[in-house]
Write a protein that holds these residues in place. Structure first.
Motif, PDB file in Angstrom:
ATOM      1  N   ARG A  12       0.813  -1.222   0.000  1.00 30.62           N
ATOM      2  CA  ARG A  12       0.000   0.000   0.000  1.00 30.62           C
ATOM      3  C   ARG A  12       0.846   1.272   0.000  1.00 30.62           C
ATOM      4  O   ARG A  12       0.326   2.370   0.142  1.00 30.62           O
ATOM      5  CB  ARG A  12      -0.958   0.012   1.186  1.00 30.62           C
ATOM      6  N   TYR A  35       2.593   6.555   1.965  1.00 27.53           N
ATOM      7  CA  TYR A  35       1.265   6.253   1.439  1.00 27.53           C
ATOM      8  C   TYR A  35       0.337   7.395   1.806  1.00 27.53           C
ATOM      9  O   TYR A  35       0.594   8.147   2.754  1.00 27.53           O
ATOM     10  CB  TYR A  35       0.729   4.915   1.975  1.00 27.53           C
ATOM     11  N   THR A  48      -0.304  12.459   3.470  1.00 32.01           N
ATOM     12  CA  THR A  48       0.672  11.449   3.085  1.00 32.01           C
ATOM     13  C   THR A  48       1.484  11.112   4.316  1.00 32.01           C
ATOM     14  O   THR A  48       2.011  12.008   4.988  1.00 32.01           O
ATOM     15  CB  THR A  48       1.594  11.946   1.958  1.00 32.01           C
ATOM     16  N   SER A 106      -0.645  15.563  -1.848  1.00 28.76           N
ATOM     17  CA  SER A 106      -1.286  15.895  -0.573  1.00 28.76           C
ATOM     18  C   SER A 106      -0.899  17.276  -0.066  1.00 28.76           C
ATOM     19  O   SER A 106       0.241  17.705  -0.244  1.00 28.76           O
ATOM     20  CB  SER A 106      -0.888  14.873   0.504  1.00 28.76           C
ATOM     21  N   GLU A 145      -3.603   8.783   2.653  1.00 28.72           N
ATOM     22  CA  GLU A 145      -4.976   8.530   3.101  1.00 28.72           C
ATOM     23  C   GLU A 145      -5.639   9.880   3.243  1.00 28.72           C
ATOM     24  O   GLU A 145      -5.116  10.754   3.954  1.00 28.72           O
ATOM     25  CB  GLU A 145      -5.010   7.804   4.452  1.00 28.72           C
ATOM     26  N   ASN A 146      -6.766  10.027   2.572  1.00 28.31           N
ATOM     27  CA  ASN A 146      -7.482  11.297   2.571  1.00 28.31           C
ATOM     28  C   ASN A 146      -6.532  12.394   2.096  1.00 28.31           C
ATOM     29  O   ASN A 146      -5.940  12.269   1.033  1.00 28.31           O
ATOM     30  CB  ASN A 146      -8.111  11.576   3.930  1.00 28.31           C
TER      31      ASN A 146
END
Length: 161
Positions: A55, A75, A81, A111, A77-78
């Protein structure tokens, strides 16, 4: 002094064994700082690393001979990073490679916010991250001798036309 002949590129699954070996070498100094050789980076298995990297975007740094000398994982998310396991071979530390790896991870994602963490006694790590624009925002207990310091960096990206 920054090494000029270092190549930064994305790692492949074939690189993971070498990355794990370098991780174990690079985290020895952290284990000594905290007098704790049970920290997660030293206990991580190859299978756990494969799952973690499935991921993540993983970058590797190679010297002029093609030897692995650094790596970082990230990685998103939303809108955040998460950057983790920034490692540099001991003989290549303090030459700008950590900063280059950090920048590669940041540049891989659009991000507005980046987050990472390190241990409270990891003075060199904290100094690097703060020089690169990260600000401490949280601290929490990790292991008995270790408090994790979380840092974040907000960026405003200019749209390209």
């Amino acid at each position: 002094m920054q090494k000029k002949n270092v190549i930064l590129t994305k790692a492949t699954p074939a690189d993971l064994e070498a990355i794990l070996a370098l991780q174990r070498l690079a985290y020895q100094s952290e284990a000594r700082i905290y007098e704790d050789f049970g920290i997660q980076p030293l206990r991580q298995t190859l299978e756990e690393l494969r799952q973690e990297c499935a991921r993540s975007v993983v970058f590797k740094a190679l010297d002029e001979a093609g030897k692995l000398i650094g790596s970082v994982r990230a990685y998103a998310e939303n809108d955040t990073t998460y950057i983790h396991k920034l490692i540099v071979a001991p003989e290549h530390q303090n030459q700008g490679l950590g900063k280059r790896l950090l920048e590669a991870a940041e540049n891989a994602f659009p991000s507005p916010r980046f987050e990472l963490h390190t241990g409270h006694k990891s003075i060199k790590n904290l100094a690097l991250y703060e020089r690169c624009g990260y600000v401490r925002f949280k601290e929490e207990a990790g292991r008995p001798t270790l408090r994790l310091v979380y840092l974040e960096k907000w960026v405003t990206r200019t749209p390209t036309v």
